[in-house]
Design a protein around this motif. Structure first.
Motif: not given
Length: 171
Positions: A86-100
């Motif tokens: 279970r992992q979310a990837y964002g358009e911008e990197a966040g604390d718990d979310m690596p960037a696309i």
């Protein structure tokens, strides 16, 4: 020659289309950096990629056949690792979310490695009744008792053991 990571997936077709999904099955090698893992076979990940506002949500299951070492007798132990992903990837990197990535790529190798490592038991055993190795001569106690040495009394607690052998007086 460029090295190809089999766990990199292009999600550019999902970004900015919340609710759209895609199923992927990935296979490749991951090297768990754990002392108890003797060998790790091919990792297979069945994943569902789902677009969400500002990124992509990845969920599914990763599996691998592993050979571990019994913590008591050091014999090889077959283990079927299965880990939820279970992992979310964002358009911008966040604390718990690596960037696309800029080209729409996400690298799943890190999350697959981490989740599979978490599924490995800290103390693998060939069986619950494993007797281990003799601490003096190293004989496998599952195959019989060891011979040729006496019990060592080098322990600083050896004198205390004698106190346990004193019979209690009844009043």
């Amino acid at each position: 020659m460029k090295s190809v990571n089999t766990f990199v997936v292009n999600v550019s077709g999902l970004v900015d289309r919340p609710g759209s999904t895609r199923q992927v099955t990935l296979a490749g090698q991951v090297e768990p950096a754990l002392d108890q893992v003797e060998d790790c076979g091919q990792v297979t990940a069945d994943l569902r990629l789902e677009a969400m506002a500002g990124g992509v949500w990845v969920r599914g299951v990763a599996r691998a056949e592993m050979v571990l070492r019994c913590n008591r007798c050091l014999d090889p132990v077959g283990f079927e690792a299965e880990a939820p992903v279970r992992q979310a990837y964002g358009e911008e990197a966040g604390d718990d979310m690596p960037a696309i990535g800029q080209e729409g790529d996400i690298d799943l190798s890190g999350v697959l490695h981490d989740e599979l490592c978490l599924s490995v038991p800290l103390v693998p055993l060939c069986s619950e009744s494993c007797r281990g190795l003799c601490p003096v001569c190293g004989v496998d106690l599952n195959e019989g008792s060891c011979q040729g040495h006496s019990e060592s009394r080098d322990s600083p607690f050896a004198t205390l053991e004698a106190l346990l052998e004193v019979p209690l007086e009844t009043a």
